[in-house]
Scaffold this motif. Structure first.
Motif, PDB file in Angstrom:
ATOM      1  N   ALA A   1      27.589   5.955   0.014  1.00  0.00           N
ATOM      2  CA  ALA A   1      28.600   5.857   1.067  1.00  0.00           C
ATOM      3  C   ALA A   1      29.716   4.909   0.644  1.00  0.00           C
ATOM      4  CB  ALA A   1      27.957   5.382   2.363  1.00  0.00           C
ATOM      5  N   ILE A   2      30.937   5.223   1.054  1.00  0.00           N
ATOM      6  CA  ILE A   2      32.106   4.445   0.662  1.00  0.00           C
ATOM      7  C   ILE A   2      32.615   3.637   1.855  1.00  0.00           C
ATOM      8  CG2 ILE A   2      34.500   4.583  -0.119  1.00  0.00           C
ATOM      9  CD1 ILE A   2      33.764   7.150  -1.582  1.00  0.00           C
ATOM     10  N   GLN A   3      32.830   2.355   1.636  1.00  0.00           N
ATOM     11  CA  GLN A   3      33.465   1.494   2.633  1.00  0.00           C
ATOM     12  C   GLN A   3      34.863   1.172   2.122  1.00  0.00           C
ATOM     13  OE1 GLN A   3      31.184   1.947   5.343  1.00  0.00           O
ATOM     14  NE2 GLN A   3      32.046  -0.050   5.795  1.00  0.00           N
ATOM     15  N   LEU A   4      35.847   1.856   2.638  1.00  0.00           N
ATOM     16  CA  LEU A   4      37.212   1.672   2.152  1.00  0.00           C
ATOM     17  C   LEU A   4      37.794   0.351   2.643  1.00  0.00           C
ATOM     18  CD1 LEU A   4      38.616   5.282   2.645  1.00  0.00           C
ATOM     19  CD2 LEU A   4      37.760   4.241   0.535  1.00  0.00           C
TER      20      LEU A   4
ATOM     21  N   PRO B   1      31.539  10.394   1.209  1.00  0.00           N
ATOM     22  CA  PRO B   1      30.087  10.229   1.357  1.00  0.00           C
ATOM     23  C   PRO B   1      29.780   9.210   2.450  1.00  0.00           C
ATOM     24  CG  PRO B   1      30.757  10.084  -0.958  1.00  0.00           C
ATOM     25  CD  PRO B   1      32.013  10.083  -0.153  1.00  0.00           C
ATOM     26  N   GLY B   2      28.880   9.522   3.289  1.00  0.00           N
ATOM     27  CA  GLY B   2      28.542   8.627   4.381  1.00  0.00           C
ATOM     28  C   GLY B   2      29.340   8.879   5.640  1.00  0.00           C
ATOM     29  N   GLY B   3      30.283   9.843   5.585  1.00  0.00           N
ATOM     30  CA  GLY B   3      31.068  10.190   6.762  1.00  0.00           C
ATOM     31  C   GLY B   3      32.501   9.729   6.675  1.00  0.00           C
ATOM     32  N   GLY B   4      33.360  10.384   7.446  1.00  0.00           N
ATOM     33  CA  GLY B   4      34.775  10.062   7.454  1.00  0.00           C
ATOM     34  C   GLY B   4      35.534  10.840   6.399  1.00  0.00           C
ATOM     35  N   SER B   5      36.833  10.723   6.442  1.00  0.00           N
ATOM     36  CA  SER B   5      37.674  11.437   5.489  1.00  0.00           C
ATOM     37  C   SER B   5      39.008  10.714   5.347  1.00  0.00           C
ATOM     38  CB  SER B   5      37.907  12.879   5.947  1.00  0.00           C
ATOM     39  OG  SER B   5      38.660  12.911   7.143  1.00  0.00           O
ATOM     40  N   VAL B   6      39.735  11.081   4.296  1.00  0.00           N
ATOM     41  CA  VAL B   6      41.091  10.586   4.062  1.00  0.00           C
ATOM     42  C   VAL B   6      41.999  11.792   3.956  1.00  0.00           C
ATOM     43  CG1 VAL B   6      42.617   9.356   2.466  1.00  0.00           C
ATOM     44  CG2 VAL B   6      40.289   8.525   2.846  1.00  0.00           C
ATOM     45  N   ASP B   7      43.089  11.815   4.740  1.00  0.00           N
ATOM     46  CA  ASP B   7      44.051  12.904   4.631  1.00  0.00           C
ATOM     47  C   ASP B   7      45.373  12.353   4.095  1.00  0.00           C
ATOM     48  OD1 ASP B   7      45.320  11.657   6.771  1.00  0.00           O
ATOM     49  OD2 ASP B   7      44.740  13.172   8.248  1.00  0.00           O
ATOM     50  N   ILE B   8      46.341  13.218   3.923  1.00  0.00           N
ATOM     51  CA  ILE B   8      47.612  12.811   3.311  1.00  0.00           C
ATOM     52  C   ILE B   8      48.351  11.793   4.178  1.00  0.00           C
ATOM     53  CG2 ILE B   8      48.914  14.741   4.315  1.00  0.00           C
ATOM     54  CD1 ILE B   8      49.438  13.133   0.822  1.00  0.00           C
TER      55      ILE B   8
ATOM     56  N   GLY C   1      41.990  -4.378  -3.734  1.00  0.00           N
ATOM     57  CA  GLY C   1      41.204  -3.527  -2.841  1.00  0.00           C
ATOM     58  C   GLY C   1      41.716  -2.100  -2.816  1.00  0.00           C
ATOM     59  N   LEU C   2      43.036  -1.940  -2.867  1.00  0.00           N
ATOM     60  CA  LEU C   2      43.609  -0.596  -2.936  1.00  0.00           C
ATOM     61  C   LEU C   2      43.139   0.114  -4.193  1.00  0.00           C
ATOM     62  CD1 LEU C   2      45.564   1.654  -2.037  1.00  0.00           C
ATOM     63  CD2 LEU C   2      47.395   0.397  -3.218  1.00  0.00           C
ATOM     64  N   ALA C   3      43.127  -0.586  -5.322  1.00  0.00           N
ATOM     65  CA  ALA C   3      42.668   0.019  -6.578  1.00  0.00           C
ATOM     66  C   ALA C   3      41.221   0.488  -6.466  1.00  0.00           C
ATOM     67  CB  ALA C   3      42.823  -0.986  -7.719  1.00  0.00           C
ATOM     68  N   GLU C   4      40.374  -0.306  -5.813  1.00  0.00           N
ATOM     69  CA  GLU C   4      38.976   0.097  -5.618  1.00  0.00           C
ATOM     70  C   GLU C   4      38.887   1.363  -4.781  1.00  0.00           C
ATOM     71  OE1 GLU C   4      36.459  -3.078  -4.223  1.00  0.00           O
ATOM     72  OE2 GLU C   4      37.558  -4.561  -5.412  1.00  0.00           O
ATOM     73  N   ASP C   5      39.657   1.426  -3.719  1.00  0.00           N
ATOM     74  CA  ASP C   5      39.647   2.614  -2.861  1.00  0.00           C
ATOM     75  C   ASP C   5      40.118   3.852  -3.619  1.00  0.00           C
ATOM     76  OD1 ASP C   5      38.840   0.954  -0.840  1.00  0.00           O
ATOM     77  OD2 ASP C   5      40.632   1.204   0.401  1.00  0.00           O
TER      78      ASP C   5
ATOM     79  N   GLN D   1      39.972   4.469  -6.791  1.00  0.00           N
ATOM     80  CA  GLN D   1      38.947   4.923  -7.730  1.00  0.00           C
ATOM     81  C   GLN D   1      37.792   5.586  -6.987  1.00  0.00           C
ATOM     82  OE1 GLN D   1      39.283   4.865 -11.126  1.00  0.00           O
ATOM     83  NE2 GLN D   1      37.496   6.218 -11.029  1.00  0.00           N
ATOM     84  N   SER D   2      37.424   5.049  -5.835  1.00  0.00           N
ATOM     85  CA  SER D   2      36.305   5.623  -5.062  1.00  0.00           C
ATOM     86  C   SER D   2      36.602   7.053  -4.637  1.00  0.00           C
ATOM     87  CB  SER D   2      36.020   4.762  -3.832  1.00  0.00           C
ATOM     88  OG  SER D   2      35.539   3.493  -4.204  1.00  0.00           O
ATOM     89  N   ILE D   3      37.804   7.297  -4.107  1.00  0.00           N
ATOM     90  CA  ILE D   3      38.080   8.658  -3.658  1.00  0.00           C
ATOM     91  C   ILE D   3      38.376   9.580  -4.843  1.00  0.00           C
ATOM     92  CG2 ILE D   3      38.813   7.890  -1.376  1.00  0.00           C
ATOM     93  CD1 ILE D   3      41.703   8.479  -2.190  1.00  0.00           C
ATOM     94  N   TYR D   4      38.850   9.001  -5.952  1.00  0.00           N
ATOM     95  CA  TYR D   4      39.037   9.816  -7.162  1.00  0.00           C
ATOM     96  C   TYR D   4      37.684  10.287  -7.682  1.00  0.00           C
ATOM     97  CZ  TYR D   4      40.911  11.329 -11.654  1.00  0.00           C
ATOM     98  OH  TYR D   4      41.270  12.081 -12.753  1.00  0.00           O
ATOM     99  N   ASP D   5      36.690   9.405  -7.637  1.00  0.00           N
ATOM    100  CA  ASP D   5      35.339   9.792  -8.051  1.00  0.00           C
ATOM    101  C   ASP D   5      34.803  10.926  -7.193  1.00  0.00           C
ATOM    102  OD1 ASP D   5      35.340   7.879 -10.037  1.00  0.00           O
ATOM    103  OD2 ASP D   5      34.239   6.379  -8.841  1.00  0.00           O
ATOM    104  N   VAL D   6      35.149  10.932  -5.914  1.00  0.00           N
ATOM    105  CA  VAL D   6      34.671  11.984  -5.017  1.00  0.00           C
ATOM    106  C   VAL D   6      35.214  13.346  -5.441  1.00  0.00           C
ATOM    107  CG1 VAL D   6      34.744  12.867  -2.645  1.00  0.00           C
ATOM    108  CG2 VAL D   6      34.332  10.432  -3.065  1.00  0.00           C
ATOM    109  N   ILE D   7      36.509  13.423  -5.724  1.00  0.00           N
ATOM    110  CA  ILE D   7      37.068  14.741  -6.060  1.00  0.00           C
ATOM    111  C   ILE D   7      36.674  15.183  -7.460  1.00  0.00           C
ATOM    112  CG2 ILE D   7      39.007  14.397  -4.483  1.00  0.00           C
ATOM    113  CD1 ILE D   7      40.822  14.124  -6.989  1.00  0.00           C
ATOM    114  N   LYS D   8      36.208  14.237  -8.288  1.00  0.00           N
ATOM    115  CA  LYS D   8      35.814  14.589  -9.649  1.00  0.00           C
ATOM    116  C   LYS D   8      34.311  14.845  -9.786  1.00  0.00           C
ATOM    117  CE  LYS D   8      39.661  14.750 -11.817  1.00  0.00           C
ATOM    118  NZ  LYS D   8      40.124  16.044 -12.354  1.00  0.00           N
ATOM    119  N   ALA D   9      33.561  14.505  -8.749  1.00  0.00           N
ATOM    120  CA  ALA D   9      32.100  14.699  -8.831  1.00  0.00           C
ATOM    121  C   ALA D   9      31.756  16.176  -8.812  1.00  0.00           C
ATOM    122  CB  ALA D   9      31.421  13.986  -7.669  1.00  0.00           C
TER     123      ALA D   9
END
Length: 531
Positions: free
Chosen positions: A365-368, A315-322, A341-345, A347-355
């Protein structure tokens, strides 16, 4: 360092035996240590402003710099010389000065030149008081005749851009392997004779000359990560010139110098152990860890498996790949302070795939903090911008680590390693193994043992239980292979620990200053826990 190479460390593990070990011992025992007074002394002078940048004005009086000339090949003077860059911080209490203390930060390829400036962060004040602290860039690194395979940054960018961190498709795999062949060809064409003399044995012979050139009969040394291979090789090659050697974040020297493939496979396992420890700790501490709800291990595996199929759009742009995911997680495991901080990230991307799809657009928007893309080489408007990095990482690794395979075996090895180490196996194989079978140095001069250290004082070996890059098992093996050693263990996360565990720091300080040997088998706690 390589854009996706696992920064800063090495690992290994089984004893080298048989005829090869015997031959190595016979050859290396003939190497004569440098004698104080028989080599030219270091000519210390004023440091360049860039070298002492950040040093307070009232402290500059303690610092001096030099360049010291060593042979490219210690056994063949006709190949010429290179200059080793040195920085000294003079002892604060010169009337109680013991001698010099050399540092190496690891890598291979890490610049150790400025380590005396940052030494207060990892050694006790009594060490700064009583030693001249000496940092240096090893041969081929930084300011010590950097090993350069490219003449322009554009050539380097083109080669490295083709190397995929976690190649999954046939096209990604073949492109990555081809880029390593290109890399080797550039090195063969441009790096010169130094390319054939980048082994740890070469570095250790330089270090022995430096030890004599600063006027010390015996070496005092602190090495981290790959620097533990330098320290252990020195202790094995020059035991009677070894005064006090501390090695933190240890390699297993026997396996690293006998079987590079198995070494890197076990290195991947170290990252898996560290990751699993982090996820278990996260579940134990509850809300202090943002990724703790549910089953952190299962959630992480779900994320990794999702990313193997497609990237996660944020959300807010950008992406994470493998590739981003794997390299960022591996890097973050080096630093306990970054784990929250890694744990926060995660959880944030886990929330995205579960939404639910209907809600995905409304997520904030997510600020990793940790899962950010690694830096690649920067393009330049000038098509001939000079290449200013160095290629010492592969220069050392591909010299020291025998890869008894052909490059076309790499995909099968990656698949097998991935089954053993599902998060980091493929990544490790393509970052550290894939390039060495096509590296242009075919017969490097490498020290491969014996490793028994006949030093007058035991070597101090320090290891963390959850060190990702040099797993704890390798510290145990290092101590066992050296024989005359003391193992200090720390129940900690992160790569290396000096400066972050007061109990260890105090024992190391007493050892370095007074040769007080620590009791074996001690277990320490870090100063700060990750959560």
């Amino acid at each position: 360092m390589r854009s996706f190479a696992l920064a800063g460390a090495l690992v290994a593990g089984v004893a080298l035996a048989g005829p090869a070990g015997t031959a190595a011992a016979a050859t290396d025992s003939a190497v004569k240590p440098a004698q104080v007074g028989a080599v030219a002394a270091v000519n210390w002078g004023t440091c360049p402003a860039s070298t002492v940048a950040g040093v307070p004005a009232d402290q500059l009086k303690f610092y001096s710099c030099a360049r010291y000339r060593v042979p490219i090949d210690h056994d063949n003077a006709s190949l010429g010389t290179i200059d080793i860059a040195l920085l000294k911080r003079s002892a604060r209490t010169p009337d109680k000065r013991i001698g010099s203390l050399f540092f190496n930060p690891g890598g291979p390829g890490g610049s150790g030149l400025r380590m005396p400036i940052s030494a207060a962060g990892f050694v006790q004040p009594q060490i700064i008081d009583r030693f001249d602290l000496i940092g240096f860039d090893p041969r081929g690194v930084g300011q010590s005749n950097p090993l350069r395979c490219f003449t322009t940054q554009e050539d380097a960018d083109e080669v490295f851009a083709a190397q995929i961190a976690v190649p999954l498709t046939r096209a990604e795999i073949s492109g990555t392997l081809a880029s390593y062949r290109d890399y080797g060809q550039f090195c063969k064409n441009n790096a010169g004779s130094l390319l054939n003399h980048m082994s740890t044995k070469d570095v250790v012979r330089d270090l022995d000359k430096l030890r004599a050139a600063v006027g010390d009969q015996k070496l005092s040394y602190v090495g981290f990560s790959y620097g533990t291979l330098i320290g252990s090789t020195y202790a094995a090659m020059f035991p009677k010139q070894s005064r006090a050697i501390v090695i933190d974040g240890n390699v297993d020297p026997a396996l690293r110098t006998s079987d590079g493939v198995k070494y890197d496979q076990q290195r991947a396992q170290g990252f898996e152990i560290s990751l699993d420890g982090f996820l278990k700790k996260c579940g134990q501490v509850g809300p202090k860890c943002a990724f703790s709800s549910g089953n952190p291990r299962a959630k992480f595996d779900e994320l990794r498996n999702y990313l193997r199929v497609k990237p996660i759009s944020l959300p807010g742009g950008g992406s994470v790949d493998i590739n981003t995911f794997t390299s960022a997680v591996s890097s973050t495991l080096y630093s306990p302070s970054a784990l929250a901080g890694l744990a926060e990230d995660l959880q944030s991307i886990y929330d995205v795939i579960k939404a639910p799809p209907a809600q995905s657009q409304s997520l904030r928007a997510i600020q990793l903090k940790a899962l950010t893309p690694g830096k690649k080489g920067l393009s330049d408007a000038n098509p001939d911008s000079p290449y200013t990095s160095d290629d010492s990482y592969f220069g050392v690794n591909c010299s020291d680590k025998p890869m008894k395979i052909k490059q076309d075996e790499v995909p099968e090895i990656a698949a097998k390693t991935e089954r053993q180490s599902p998060t980091f196996g493929r990544y490790q194989v393509f970052s550290d193994i894939a390039g060495c079978p096509v590296w242009p140095v075919k017969k490097p001069d490498v020290y491969r043992g014996p490793w028994r250290a006949q030093t007058d004082v035991p070597v101090v070996v320090v290891g963390n239980y959850y060190d990702p890059a040099t797993q704890y098992k390798f510290a145990q093996r290092m101590a066992d292979e050296l024989g005359n050693a003391r193992l200090l263990s720390v129940d900690a996360f992160g790569h290396c620990i000096l400066g972050d565990a007061l109990g260890v720091d105090q024992q190391v300080a007493d050892y370095l200053t007074d040769l007080k040997v620590p009791a074996n088998g001690q277990i320490f706690q870090p100063n700060v826990q990750p959560f």
